[in-house]
Design an enzyme around this catalytic site. Structure first.
Site, PDB file in Angstrom:
ATOM      1  N   ASP A 196      -4.338   4.107   4.195  1.00 24.11           N
ATOM      2  CA  ASP A 196      -4.953   5.479   4.938  1.00 24.11           C
ATOM      3  C   ASP A 196      -3.962   6.329   6.129  1.00 24.11           C
ATOM      4  O   ASP A 196      -3.970   7.047   6.564  1.00 24.11           O
ATOM      5  CB  ASP A 196      -6.382   5.059   5.513  1.00 24.11           C
ATOM      6  CG  ASP A 196      -6.717   4.027   6.222  1.00 24.11           C
ATOM      7  OD1 ASP A 196      -5.936   3.939   7.211  1.00 24.11           O
ATOM      8  OD2 ASP A 196      -7.449   3.241   5.947  1.00 24.11           O
ATOM      9  N   HIS A 234       0.553  -2.201   1.133  1.00 25.62           N
ATOM     10  CA  HIS A 234       0.291  -2.133   0.294  1.00 25.62           C
ATOM     11  C   HIS A 234       0.701  -0.322  -0.142  1.00 25.62           C
ATOM     12  O   HIS A 234      -0.052   0.086  -0.812  1.00 25.62           O
ATOM     13  CB  HIS A 234      -0.768  -1.809  -0.030  1.00 25.62           C
ATOM     14  CG  HIS A 234      -1.171  -3.072  -0.497  1.00 25.62           C
ATOM     15  ND1 HIS A 234      -3.152  -4.310   0.392  1.00 25.62           N
ATOM     16  CD2 HIS A 234      -0.794  -4.717  -0.940  1.00 25.62           C
ATOM     17  CE1 HIS A 234      -3.108  -5.116   0.357  1.00 25.62           C
ATOM     18  NE2 HIS A 234      -1.966  -5.462  -0.511  1.00 25.62           N
ATOM     19  N   CYS A 257      13.570  11.772 -10.178  1.00 25.74           N
ATOM     20  CA  CYS A 257      14.731  12.388  -8.960  1.00 25.74           C
ATOM     21  C   CYS A 257      14.452  11.699  -7.826  1.00 25.74           C
ATOM     22  O   CYS A 257      15.386  10.887  -6.881  1.00 25.74           O
ATOM     23  CB  CYS A 257      14.909  13.753  -8.617  1.00 25.74           C
ATOM     24  SG  CYS A 257      13.536  14.173  -7.974  1.00 25.74           S
ATOM     25  N   CYS A 268       6.517  16.918  -9.860  1.00 30.17           N
ATOM     26  CA  CYS A 268       7.457  17.280  -8.377  1.00 30.17           C
ATOM     27  C   CYS A 268       8.601  18.472  -9.394  1.00 30.17           C
ATOM     28  O   CYS A 268       8.238  19.687 -10.356  1.00 30.17           O
ATOM     29  CB  CYS A 268       8.674  16.203  -9.048  1.00 30.17           C
ATOM     30  SG  CYS A 268      10.158  16.698  -7.797  1.00 30.17           S
ATOM     31  N   CYS A 298      11.549  19.163 -10.699  1.00 26.15           N
ATOM     32  CA  CYS A 298      12.617  18.790 -11.780  1.00 26.15           C
ATOM     33  C   CYS A 298      11.745  18.246 -12.604  1.00 26.15           C
ATOM     34  O   CYS A 298      12.183  18.350 -13.402  1.00 26.15           O
ATOM     35  CB  CYS A 298      13.366  17.000 -10.882  1.00 26.15           C
ATOM     36  SG  CYS A 298      12.503  15.603 -11.135  1.00 26.15           S
ATOM     37  N   SER A 324     -11.239  -9.495   4.106  1.00 24.95           N
ATOM     38  CA  SER A 324     -12.040 -10.375   3.539  1.00 24.95           C
ATOM     39  C   SER A 324     -10.614 -11.957   3.058  1.00 24.95           C
ATOM     40  O   SER A 324     -11.050 -13.353   2.123  1.00 24.95           O
ATOM     41  CB  SER A 324     -12.680 -10.459   2.125  1.00 24.95           C
ATOM     42  OG  SER A 324     -12.324  -9.770   1.333  1.00 24.95           O
ATOM     43  N   ASN A 329     -14.891 -10.319  11.515  1.00 22.34           N
ATOM     44  CA  ASN A 329     -15.310 -10.174  10.224  1.00 22.34           C
ATOM     45  C   ASN A 329     -16.398  -9.601  10.145  1.00 22.34           C
ATOM     46  O   ASN A 329     -17.489 -10.716  10.976  1.00 22.34           O
ATOM     47  CB  ASN A 329     -14.806 -10.487   8.981  1.00 22.34           C
ATOM     48  CG  ASN A 329     -14.593 -10.100   8.058  1.00 22.34           C
ATOM     49  OD1 ASN A 329     -13.660  -8.584   7.685  1.00 22.34           O
ATOM     50  ND2 ASN A 329     -15.278 -10.687   7.019  1.00 22.34           N
ATOM     51  N   ILE A 388     -15.361  -4.184  13.793  1.00 20.53           N
ATOM     52  CA  ILE A 388     -13.978  -4.517  14.680  1.00 20.53           C
ATOM     53  C   ILE A 388     -14.320  -3.510  15.689  1.00 20.53           C
ATOM     54  O   ILE A 388     -14.222  -3.666  16.777  1.00 20.53           O
ATOM     55  CB  ILE A 388     -13.466  -5.023  13.604  1.00 20.53           C
ATOM     56  CG1 ILE A 388     -11.462  -4.929  14.832  1.00 20.53           C
ATOM     57  CG2 ILE A 388     -13.089  -3.722  12.674  1.00 20.53           C
ATOM     58  CD1 ILE A 388     -10.687  -5.620  13.860  1.00 20.53           C
TER      59      ILE A 388
END
Length: 237
Positions: free
Chosen positions: A106, A121, A132, A150, A152, A191, A213, A230
Protein backbone atom coordinates in the site's frame (compact mmCIF):
# COMPACT_ATOMS: atom_id res chain seq x y z
CA UNK A 1 1.75 1.02 29.84
CA UNK A 2 2.13 -2.74 30.37
CA UNK A 3 5.39 -4.32 31.51
CA UNK A 4 5.90 -5.84 28.04
CA UNK A 5 5.52 -2.47 26.33
CA UNK A 6 7.93 -0.91 28.82
CA UNK A 7 10.53 -3.59 28.00
CA UNK A 8 10.05 -2.90 24.28
CA UNK A 9 10.47 0.82 24.89
CA UNK A 10 13.70 0.18 26.81
CA UNK A 11 15.06 -2.08 24.05
CA UNK A 12 14.29 0.57 21.45
CA UNK A 13 15.93 3.28 23.56
CA UNK A 14 19.08 1.19 23.97
CA UNK A 15 19.48 0.11 20.32
CA UNK A 16 20.56 1.77 17.10
CA UNK A 17 20.14 -1.37 15.02
CA UNK A 18 16.44 -2.20 14.87
CA UNK A 19 14.68 -3.89 11.96
CA UNK A 20 10.92 -4.07 11.59
CA UNK A 21 9.17 -6.89 9.72
CA UNK A 22 5.48 -6.24 9.15
CA UNK A 23 2.37 -7.57 7.46
CA UNK A 24 -1.26 -6.75 6.82
CA UNK A 25 -2.04 -6.05 10.47
CA UNK A 26 0.08 -2.92 10.29
CA UNK A 27 -2.34 -1.38 7.80
CA UNK A 28 -5.68 -2.63 9.12
CA UNK A 29 -5.70 0.28 11.55
CA UNK A 30 -5.58 2.51 8.46
CA UNK A 31 -8.75 0.87 7.16
CA UNK A 32 -7.11 -1.55 4.72
CA UNK A 33 -8.58 -5.07 5.08
CA UNK A 34 -6.32 -8.05 5.45
CA UNK A 35 -6.95 -11.48 3.94
CA UNK A 36 -7.30 -13.83 6.87
CA UNK A 37 -9.08 -12.00 9.70
CA UNK A 38 -12.78 -12.41 10.44
CA UNK A 39 -13.60 -9.42 8.24
CA UNK A 40 -10.80 -10.06 5.74
CA UNK A 41 -11.07 -10.77 2.03
CA UNK A 42 -11.09 -14.54 2.47
CA UNK A 43 -14.37 -14.27 4.37
CA UNK A 44 -16.17 -12.21 1.72
CA UNK A 45 -18.09 -13.71 -1.16
CA UNK A 46 -16.69 -13.62 -4.70
CA UNK A 47 -17.04 -15.89 -7.70
CA UNK A 48 -13.44 -16.98 -7.06
CA UNK A 49 -11.31 -16.95 -3.89
CA UNK A 50 -9.02 -13.88 -3.65
CA UNK A 51 -5.98 -16.19 -3.76
CA UNK A 52 -7.15 -17.46 -7.16
CA UNK A 53 -7.95 -14.02 -8.56
CA UNK A 54 -4.59 -12.65 -7.43
CA UNK A 55 -2.60 -15.39 -9.13
CA UNK A 56 -0.43 -15.11 -12.21
CA UNK A 57 -2.45 -17.70 -14.10
CA UNK A 58 -5.76 -15.92 -13.39
CA UNK A 59 -4.22 -12.59 -14.44
CA UNK A 60 -3.22 -14.14 -17.75
CA UNK A 61 -6.46 -16.04 -18.45
CA UNK A 62 -9.06 -13.63 -17.00
CA UNK A 63 -7.50 -10.16 -17.00
CA UNK A 64 -10.83 -8.28 -17.05
CA UNK A 65 -12.04 -10.06 -13.90
CA UNK A 66 -8.61 -9.64 -12.30
CA UNK A 67 -8.71 -5.87 -12.76
CA UNK A 68 -12.31 -5.59 -11.62
CA UNK A 69 -11.37 -7.20 -8.30
CA UNK A 70 -8.00 -5.42 -8.10
CA UNK A 71 -9.50 -1.94 -8.51
CA UNK A 72 -12.31 -2.66 -6.03
CA UNK A 73 -10.33 -4.38 -3.29
CA UNK A 74 -6.60 -3.75 -3.65
CA UNK A 75 -6.48 0.00 -4.30
CA UNK A 76 -7.10 1.81 -1.00
CA UNK A 77 -5.69 5.12 -2.14
CA UNK A 78 -7.39 7.28 0.50
CA UNK A 79 -5.84 5.34 3.39
CA UNK A 80 -3.51 7.29 5.65
CA UNK A 81 -0.57 6.12 7.80
CA UNK A 82 -1.42 5.19 11.37
CA UNK A 83 0.54 5.40 14.62
CA UNK A 84 2.68 2.37 13.73
CA UNK A 85 3.76 3.78 10.36
CA UNK A 86 4.51 7.18 11.90
CA UNK A 87 6.52 5.77 14.82
CA UNK A 88 8.66 3.61 12.52
CA UNK A 89 9.42 6.65 10.34
CA UNK A 90 10.33 8.58 13.49
CA UNK A 91 12.68 5.82 14.66
CA UNK A 92 14.39 5.73 11.27
CA UNK A 93 14.87 9.51 11.30
CA UNK A 94 16.40 9.20 14.77
CA UNK A 95 18.96 6.69 13.43
CA UNK A 96 17.57 3.76 15.41
CA UNK A 97 15.66 1.80 12.77
CA UNK A 98 17.77 0.38 9.92
CA UNK A 99 15.01 -1.01 7.70
CA UNK A 100 11.30 -1.67 7.35
CA UNK A 101 10.59 -5.00 5.67
CA UNK A 102 6.97 -5.20 4.63
CA UNK A 103 4.63 -7.69 3.01
CA UNK A 104 2.18 -4.86 2.33
CA UNK A 105 1.75 -3.22 -1.05
CA UNK A 106 0.00 0.00 0.00
CA UNK A 107 2.96 2.40 0.23
CA UNK A 108 1.89 3.72 3.63
CA UNK A 109 5.35 3.36 5.18
CA UNK A 110 6.77 5.74 2.58
CA UNK A 111 3.77 8.03 2.96
CA UNK A 112 4.60 8.26 6.67
CA UNK A 113 8.18 9.22 5.88
CA UNK A 114 10.12 5.93 6.00
CA UNK A 115 12.89 5.78 3.41
CA UNK A 116 14.54 2.37 3.65
CA UNK A 117 11.46 0.24 2.94
CA UNK A 118 11.94 -3.23 1.48
CA UNK A 119 8.66 -4.19 -0.20
CA UNK A 120 8.69 -7.97 -0.48
CA UNK A 121 5.47 -8.07 -2.49
CA UNK A 122 5.85 -4.87 -4.50
CA UNK A 123 3.56 -1.84 -4.52
CA UNK A 124 0.20 -0.89 -6.04
CA UNK A 125 1.68 2.56 -6.64
CA UNK A 126 4.00 1.20 -9.35
CA UNK A 127 2.87 -0.38 -12.61
CA UNK A 128 4.69 -1.29 -15.79
CA UNK A 129 3.98 -2.08 -19.41
CA UNK A 130 4.44 -5.75 -20.20
CA UNK A 131 5.45 -4.85 -23.76
CA UNK A 132 7.83 -1.87 -23.60
CA UNK A 133 8.65 -1.88 -19.87
CA UNK A 134 7.59 1.74 -19.28
CA UNK A 135 6.56 2.48 -15.71
CA UNK A 136 3.24 4.06 -14.84
CA UNK A 137 1.72 5.56 -11.71
CA UNK A 138 -1.28 4.12 -9.94
CA UNK A 139 -3.66 6.36 -11.89
CA UNK A 140 -2.92 4.30 -15.00
CA UNK A 141 -4.94 1.56 -13.29
CA UNK A 142 -7.23 3.42 -10.89
CA UNK A 143 -8.55 5.88 -13.46
CA UNK A 144 -9.20 3.38 -16.26
CA UNK A 145 -11.53 0.47 -16.89
CA UNK A 146 -10.91 -2.99 -18.27
CA UNK A 147 -7.30 -3.94 -18.94
CA UNK A 148 -5.15 -0.78 -18.66
CA UNK A 149 -3.03 -0.07 -21.71
CA UNK A 150 0.27 1.70 -22.27
CA UNK A 151 0.73 4.24 -25.04
CA UNK A 152 2.46 1.48 -27.01
CA UNK A 153 -0.64 -0.72 -26.72
CA UNK A 154 0.85 -3.17 -24.23
CA UNK A 155 -1.00 -4.25 -21.11
CA UNK A 156 -0.08 -2.45 -17.89
CA UNK A 157 0.57 -4.81 -14.98
CA UNK A 158 0.80 -3.84 -11.31
CA UNK A 159 4.31 -4.13 -9.90
CA UNK A 160 3.10 -6.52 -7.22
CA UNK A 161 4.04 -10.13 -6.61
CA UNK A 162 1.07 -12.31 -7.51
CA UNK A 163 0.57 -15.85 -6.29
CA UNK A 164 2.68 -18.21 -8.45
CA UNK A 165 5.33 -15.49 -8.90
CA UNK A 166 8.70 -15.30 -7.16
CA UNK A 167 9.96 -12.48 -4.97
CA UNK A 168 12.42 -9.92 -6.28
CA UNK A 169 15.81 -11.48 -5.48
CA UNK A 170 17.54 -8.17 -4.78
CA UNK A 171 14.86 -7.10 -2.29
CA UNK A 172 14.96 -10.55 -0.71
CA UNK A 173 18.75 -10.46 -0.31
CA UNK A 174 18.64 -6.99 1.28
CA UNK A 175 15.93 -8.13 3.68
CA UNK A 176 17.95 -11.18 4.73
CA UNK A 177 21.03 -9.03 5.28
CA UNK A 178 19.13 -6.53 7.42
CA UNK A 179 17.57 -9.25 9.57
CA UNK A 180 20.89 -11.08 10.04
CA UNK A 181 22.58 -7.90 11.29
CA UNK A 182 19.71 -6.64 13.47
CA UNK A 183 20.13 -6.30 17.21
CA UNK A 184 16.37 -5.96 17.76
CA UNK A 185 13.90 -7.54 15.34
CA UNK A 186 10.28 -6.46 15.71
CA UNK A 187 7.67 -8.55 13.93
CA UNK A 188 4.32 -6.84 13.74
CA UNK A 189 0.87 -7.43 12.29
CA UNK A 190 1.59 -10.65 10.44
CA UNK A 191 0.46 -14.23 10.85
CA UNK A 192 3.70 -15.43 9.21
CA UNK A 193 1.83 -17.92 7.05
CA UNK A 194 2.89 -16.67 3.60
CA UNK A 195 6.19 -18.10 2.35
CA UNK A 196 8.90 -17.41 1.43
CA UNK A 197 8.48 -14.09 3.27
CA UNK A 198 7.64 -15.79 6.58
CA UNK A 199 10.85 -17.79 6.43
CA UNK A 200 13.00 -14.66 6.64
CA UNK A 201 12.58 -14.57 10.41
CA UNK A 202 14.84 -17.62 10.71
CA UNK A 203 17.80 -15.50 9.60
CA UNK A 204 17.69 -13.49 12.82
CA UNK A 205 20.68 -14.17 15.06
CA UNK A 206 19.99 -11.79 17.95
CA UNK A 207 18.28 -12.25 21.31
CA UNK A 208 15.66 -9.51 21.22
CA UNK A 209 12.95 -10.92 18.99
CA UNK A 210 9.69 -9.05 19.53
CA UNK A 211 6.30 -10.19 18.23
CA UNK A 212 3.42 -7.70 18.26
CA UNK A 213 0.23 -9.26 16.97
CA UNK A 214 -3.40 -9.32 18.08
CA UNK A 215 -3.42 -13.12 17.90
CA UNK A 216 -0.55 -15.03 19.49
CA UNK A 217 1.95 -16.71 17.16
CA UNK A 218 3.06 -20.07 18.48
CA UNK A 219 6.43 -21.64 17.90
CA UNK A 220 8.23 -18.36 17.22
CA UNK A 221 10.53 -18.49 20.21
CA UNK A 222 10.01 -14.77 20.74
CA UNK A 223 11.86 -13.04 23.56
CA UNK A 224 8.95 -10.63 23.99
CA UNK A 225 5.33 -11.09 22.89
CA UNK A 226 2.67 -8.37 22.93
CA UNK A 227 -0.85 -9.41 21.91
CA UNK A 228 -2.27 -5.97 21.15
CA UNK A 229 -2.92 -3.88 18.01
CA UNK A 230 0.44 -2.69 16.73
CA UNK A 231 -0.56 0.94 16.28
CA UNK A 232 -1.67 1.08 19.91
CA UNK A 233 1.65 -0.42 21.03
CA UNK A 234 3.94 1.69 18.87
CA UNK A 235 2.20 4.88 19.96
CA UNK A 236 3.48 4.18 23.48
CA UNK A 237 7.14 3.71 22.63
Amino acid sequence: MTDAVKILKDWITESNNIVFFGGAGVSTESGIPDFRSVDGLYHQQYAYPPETILSRSFYETSPEEFYRFYRAKMLCLDAQPNAAHRKLAELEAAGKLRAVITQNIDGLHQKAGSRNVLELHGSVLRNYCTRCGAFHGVEAVSETTGVPRCRCGGAIKPDVVLYEEGLDQDVLARAISAIRQAEVLIIGGTSLTVYPAAGLVHYYRGRKLVVINKTELHGMGADLTISEPIGQVMAQV
